[in-house]
Motif scaffolding. Structure first.
Motif, PDB file in Angstrom:
ATOM      1  N   MET A 155      64.723  54.660  48.275  1.00 52.18           N
ATOM      2  CA  MET A 155      65.310  53.591  49.052  1.00 52.18           C
ATOM      3  C   MET A 155      66.627  54.096  49.646  1.00 52.18           C
ATOM      4  N   LEU A 156      66.779  53.902  50.925  1.00 55.95           N
ATOM      5  CA  LEU A 156      68.005  54.306  51.607  1.00 55.95           C
ATOM      6  C   LEU A 156      68.974  53.136  51.684  1.00 55.95           C
ATOM      7  N   ALA A 157      70.253  53.450  51.758  1.00 59.78           N
ATOM      8  CA  ALA A 157      71.294  52.438  51.733  1.00 59.78           C
ATOM      9  C   ALA A 157      71.211  51.472  52.919  1.00 59.78           C
ATOM     10  N   THR A 158      71.000  51.989  54.117  1.00 54.79           N
ATOM     11  CA  THR A 158      71.003  51.127  55.305  1.00 54.79           C
ATOM     12  C   THR A 158      69.926  51.563  56.297  1.00 54.79           C
ATOM     13  N   GLN A 159      69.552  50.642  57.165  1.00 58.98           N
ATOM     14  CA  GLN A 159      68.610  50.960  58.233  1.00 58.98           C
ATOM     15  C   GLN A 159      69.233  51.962  59.200  1.00 58.98           C
ATOM     16  N   GLU A 160      70.529  51.838  59.434  1.00 56.39           N
ATOM     17  CA  GLU A 160      71.217  52.772  60.329  1.00 56.39           C
ATOM     18  C   GLU A 160      71.108  54.208  59.810  1.00 56.39           C
ATOM     19  N   LEU A 161      71.285  54.390  58.515  1.00 58.09           N
ATOM     20  CA  LEU A 161      71.159  55.722  57.925  1.00 58.09           C
ATOM     21  C   LEU A 161      69.732  56.238  58.076  1.00 58.09           C
ATOM     22  N   LYS A 162      68.766  55.391  57.800  1.00 55.83           N
ATOM     23  CA  LYS A 162      67.364  55.791  57.927  1.00 55.83           C
ATOM     24  C   LYS A 162      67.050  56.190  59.365  1.00 55.83           C
ATOM     25  N   ASP A 163      67.460  55.365  60.324  1.00 59.30           N
ATOM     26  CA  ASP A 163      67.197  55.650  61.736  1.00 59.30           C
ATOM     27  C   ASP A 163      67.862  56.947  62.179  1.00 59.30           C
ATOM     28  N   SER A 164      69.092  57.178  61.745  1.00 55.95           N
ATOM     29  CA  SER A 164      69.818  58.401  62.114  1.00 55.95           C
ATOM     30  C   SER A 164      69.150  59.635  61.527  1.00 55.95           C
ATOM     31  N   TRP A 165      68.684  59.528  60.292  1.00 59.36           N
ATOM     32  CA  TRP A 165      68.008  60.654  59.636  1.00 59.36           C
ATOM     33  C   TRP A 165      66.690  60.971  60.335  1.00 59.36           C
ATOM     34  N   LEU A 166      65.914  59.920  60.641  1.00 55.18           N
ATOM     35  CA  LEU A 166      64.654  60.122  61.343  1.00 55.18           C
ATOM     36  C   LEU A 166      64.885  60.780  62.701  1.00 55.18           C
ATOM     37  N   GLU A 167      65.880  60.304  63.416  1.00 58.78           N
ATOM     38  CA  GLU A 167      66.200  60.879  64.726  1.00 58.78           C
ATOM     39  C   GLU A 167      66.578  62.351  64.590  1.00 58.78           C
ATOM     40  N   ALA A 168      67.402  62.674  63.598  1.00 58.93           N
ATOM     41  CA  ALA A 168      67.824  64.064  63.395  1.00 58.93           C
ATOM     42  C   ALA A 168      66.632  64.956  63.037  1.00 58.93           C
ATOM     43  N   LEU A 169      65.760  64.477  62.164  1.00 56.59           N
ATOM     44  CA  LEU A 169      64.596  65.274  61.768  1.00 56.59           C
ATOM     45  C   LEU A 169      63.665  65.536  62.949  1.00 56.59           C
ATOM     46  N   THR A 188      71.406  56.421  48.138  1.00 61.44           N
ATOM     47  CA  THR A 188      70.639  55.510  47.282  1.00 61.44           C
ATOM     48  C   THR A 188      69.158  55.870  47.202  1.00 61.44           C
ATOM     49  N   LEU A 189      68.808  57.105  47.560  1.00 59.61           N
ATOM     50  CA  LEU A 189      67.455  57.582  47.310  1.00 59.61           C
ATOM     51  C   LEU A 189      67.252  57.705  45.802  1.00 59.61           C
ATOM     52  N   THR A 190      66.058  57.468  45.348  1.00 57.53           N
ATOM     53  CA  THR A 190      65.753  57.627  43.929  1.00 57.53           C
ATOM     54  C   THR A 190      65.419  59.091  43.635  1.00 57.53           C
ATOM     55  N   GLN A 191      65.419  59.452  42.369  1.00 61.13           N
ATOM     56  CA  GLN A 191      65.031  60.809  41.989  1.00 61.13           C
ATOM     57  C   GLN A 191      63.594  61.079  42.402  1.00 61.13           C
TER      58      GLN A 191
END
Length: 107
Positions: free
Chosen positions: A1-15, A65-68
């Motif tokens: 689980m990621l902390a925010t949608q903004e973080l998820k969107d930014s990571w996806l865009e970068a990848l 906030t990603l899990t192990q």
């Protein structure tokens, strides 16, 4: 689980951007390639973890906030069997939720 949608969107865009060369087994190799979690460190503006050579998954999990289980799965996808950043992004998009729901604006 990621902390925010903004973080998820930014990571996806970068990848998916093609800006990062994919590497294995460490956040960032001496040659300048990244694992998917190294890209996340950069997106979170914690590239000092990379510069210091700190492949510290506990610190990464605390901030993102990603899990192990999630970091283990992503490392496995990145390292063996080798999945591309685009495939990893597709997995993140489909399987990793966000802790903080996207804010909705009312008129």
């Amino acid at each position: 689980m990621l902390a925010t949608q903004e973080l998820k969107d930014s990571w996806l865009e970068a990848l998916r951007s093609g800006k990062y060369e994919q590497g294995r087994l460490t956040f960032k190799t001496p040659e300048g390639s990244y694992c998917c979690l190294g890209v996340l460190c950069t997106v979170m503006k914690h590239s000092e973890w990379i510069k210091l050579g700190l492949d510290n998954y506990n610190l990464l999990r605390d901030y993102s906030t990603l899990t192990q289980e999630e970091t283990d799965k992503l490392c496995s996808m990145n390292d063996e069997p080798y999945s591309t950043f685009a495939q990893i992004a597709d997995y993140i998009e489909a399987h990793i939720d966000v802790a903080e729901p996207a804010s909705t604006q009312t008129p």
